[in-house]
Design a protein around this motif. Sequence first.
Motif, short mmCIF file in Angstrom:
data_model
loop_
_atom_site.label_atom_id
_atom_site.label_comp_id
_atom_site.label_asym_id
_atom_site.label_seq_id
_atom_site.Cartn_x
_atom_site.Cartn_y
_atom_site.Cartn_z
N GLU A 126 0.83 -1.20 0.00
CA GLU A 126 0.00 0.00 0.00
C GLU A 126 0.86 1.25 0.00
O GLU A 126 0.56 2.23 -0.69
CB GLU A 126 -0.94 -0.02 1.21
CG GLU A 126 -1.97 -1.13 1.17
CD GLU A 126 -2.88 -1.10 2.38
OE1 GLU A 126 -3.20 0.00 2.87
OE2 GLU A 126 -3.25 -2.20 2.86
N TYR A 127 1.93 1.24 0.79
CA TYR A 127 2.83 2.40 0.80
C TYR A 127 3.45 2.59 -0.58
O TYR A 127 3.49 3.72 -1.10
CB TYR A 127 3.93 2.21 1.84
CG TYR A 127 5.07 3.19 1.66
CD1 TYR A 127 4.96 4.50 2.09
CD2 TYR A 127 6.24 2.80 1.00
CE1 TYR A 127 6.00 5.41 1.88
CE2 TYR A 127 7.28 3.70 0.79
CZ TYR A 127 7.15 5.00 1.23
OH TYR A 127 8.16 5.90 1.01
N CYS A 128 3.96 1.53 -1.17
CA CYS A 128 4.63 1.65 -2.47
C CYS A 128 3.68 2.17 -3.54
O CYS A 128 4.06 2.98 -4.39
CB CYS A 128 5.22 0.31 -2.90
SG CYS A 128 6.65 -0.21 -1.94
N ALA A 129 2.43 1.72 -3.50
CA ALA A 129 1.47 2.12 -4.53
C ALA A 129 1.12 3.60 -4.45
O ALA A 129 0.99 4.28 -5.48
CB ALA A 129 0.21 1.27 -4.42
N GLU A 130 0.98 4.12 -3.23
CA GLU A 130 0.55 5.51 -3.08
C GLU A 130 0.75 5.95 -1.64
O GLU A 130 0.27 5.29 -0.72
CB GLU A 130 -0.93 5.63 -3.46
CG GLU A 130 -1.40 7.04 -3.73
CD GLU A 130 -2.80 7.03 -4.34
OE1 GLU A 130 -3.02 7.80 -5.30
OE2 GLU A 130 -3.66 6.27 -3.85
N LEU A 137 0.93 13.26 -3.49
CA LEU A 137 1.16 11.83 -3.29
C LEU A 137 2.32 11.37 -4.17
O LEU A 137 2.64 11.98 -5.18
CB LEU A 137 -0.10 11.03 -3.61
CG LEU A 137 -1.35 11.36 -2.79
CD1 LEU A 137 -2.52 10.49 -3.22
CD2 LEU A 137 -1.08 11.20 -1.30
N ALA A 138 2.94 10.28 -3.76
CA ALA A 138 4.06 9.72 -4.51
C ALA A 138 3.95 8.20 -4.47
O ALA A 138 3.10 7.64 -3.78
CB ALA A 138 5.39 10.17 -3.89
N HIS A 139 4.79 7.55 -5.25
CA HIS A 139 4.86 6.09 -5.20
C HIS A 139 6.31 5.68 -5.41
O HIS A 139 7.13 6.45 -5.91
CB HIS A 139 3.96 5.45 -6.26
CG HIS A 139 4.50 5.56 -7.65
ND1 HIS A 139 4.37 6.69 -8.42
CD2 HIS A 139 5.22 4.67 -8.40
CE1 HIS A 139 4.96 6.51 -9.58
NE2 HIS A 139 5.49 5.29 -9.60
N VAL A 140 6.62 4.46 -4.99
CA VAL A 140 7.95 3.89 -5.25
C VAL A 140 7.76 2.52 -5.88
O VAL A 140 6.75 1.85 -5.66
CB VAL A 140 8.81 3.77 -3.97
CG1 VAL A 140 9.11 5.13 -3.39
CG2 VAL A 140 8.14 2.89 -2.93
N GLY A 141 8.73 2.13 -6.66
CA GLY A 141 8.64 0.87 -7.36
C GLY A 141 8.96 -0.31 -6.47
O GLY A 141 9.57 -0.18 -5.41
N VAL A 172 13.84 3.26 1.69
CA VAL A 172 13.31 3.99 0.54
C VAL A 172 12.66 5.30 1.00
O VAL A 172 12.86 6.36 0.39
CB VAL A 172 12.30 3.11 -0.22
CG1 VAL A 172 11.37 3.95 -1.07
CG2 VAL A 172 13.03 2.11 -1.11
N SER A 173 11.90 5.24 2.09
CA SER A 173 11.22 6.46 2.55
C SER A 173 12.23 7.49 3.06
O SER A 173 12.04 8.70 2.86
CB SER A 173 10.19 6.12 3.63
OG SER A 173 10.79 5.77 4.86
#
Length: 449
Positions: free
Chosen positions: A277-281, A348-352, A419-420
């Motif tokens: 969930e964090y990675c998606a948004e 908002l952001a996302h990570v792969g 990552v964060s």
Amino acid sequence: MMEPLVHLQSFEHDALGDRSYLIADRGSGLAAVVDPQREIEAYLRAADLLGCRVVLALETHLHNDFVSGARRLHDEHGAEVIGSRRAELGFAHRAVAGGDVVRLGEVEIQVLDTPGHTPEHVAYLVPGAPAVLFSGGALLPGGAARIDLFGPQLAATLADDAFATIRRLLALDDDTRVLATHGAGSFCSSGVQRRRETTVAEERERNRFARVLDAAGLLREATRDVPPVPRYYARVRALNRVGAGAAPPAARLLPTAFAALARSRAVTVLDTRPEREYCAEHIDGALAVPYGGAFGPWVAWIAPDELPLAVVAGSDDAARRVSIGLAAVGRDDVAGYVTNVNELGLPLAHVGRANPDLLAADYDATVVDVRWDAEWDEGHIPYALHIPLPDLAARANEVPRTDRVAVHCRSGYRSVIGVSLLERAGVPNLAHLPGGIEAWGDAGGIVMG
């Protein structure tokens, strides 16, 4: 076995890597808790089911890694707190030292001086067939708790103490059960075995400190390949000296109130949702520590102390669990929580989520390894940049601003935190490697030692 009217029960605190114990004398209806955690309700329920009342809280030492529930048991339920004379507790208690005896109904509890892990450490021995030793951090399965928490100078003194303590405990009867507070998952432990219980005879054979010849040898062995001392330990130890009450429950915030706090930069936005969930948004710049694993210790170590926490949780129930986990390490400063990042009006952001097969063939990517030094030495990706997680924020400028940056750890938990931290430092094009170096190896990636 102990006398049939005496009941022992252990309580696992997996997020902290620690255990507490209930001793219940059903004949008298009285019970004691050894090294209680701040969330005391489970002990009270267990005692009630046995027809007993908790009247004693036995502390082996001033804990560094978790907030004690001893003062709550005293203030809310009238239990007497028993603690080492050298701990100098700042609330009502009975100060004890080696040779003293504490009675719980018909149960005799002997106090043993066991300095080493901390200067004030005591253990509690319940005679019987077999006897039971509540060892705290003085003796653990395969080792003992760390002696280096107060700096190198005091570590040398504590090594002398620990050497004598371990020798004294290993002289107890062979079948003495050893029930330790710290386990393999605690940052207070290093190099111990993942066994819930042991005996004195087993430790004579298997404990890594049983064969050291002197205190100098113990000091070398005890300080080899240990991670840094978590920076929140001194704060928690000081809190336990004065005692902590119940933590306030987290409050759900209106989206507008949460957004205003986030924009003010007067809080740390803490995203506690699962990794996917964090990675998606997620809120751009949020600190991510997924609930689970060593959640509380990592938040206490990584999140700035000077700012309260504004929590993103997956649900109201998840927010309640998060609040309990934060209270266990003394982070009562939760400004509130929300459960939906899309209603806040914040960027908002996302990570792969890096694919290990593709990453293994992508030689242009920068790979950042956030594991401990000892893990790196055991095996690492050949071209990875190694920065242990607690150092990552301060050393983020060492990470190249390339097209792709992939962060990994052993299994994928610490890499999300990493990552964060890099996102907060302005590093672009981030991904983390689910499954960590284990997934990398399974995909045929090269690992060198």
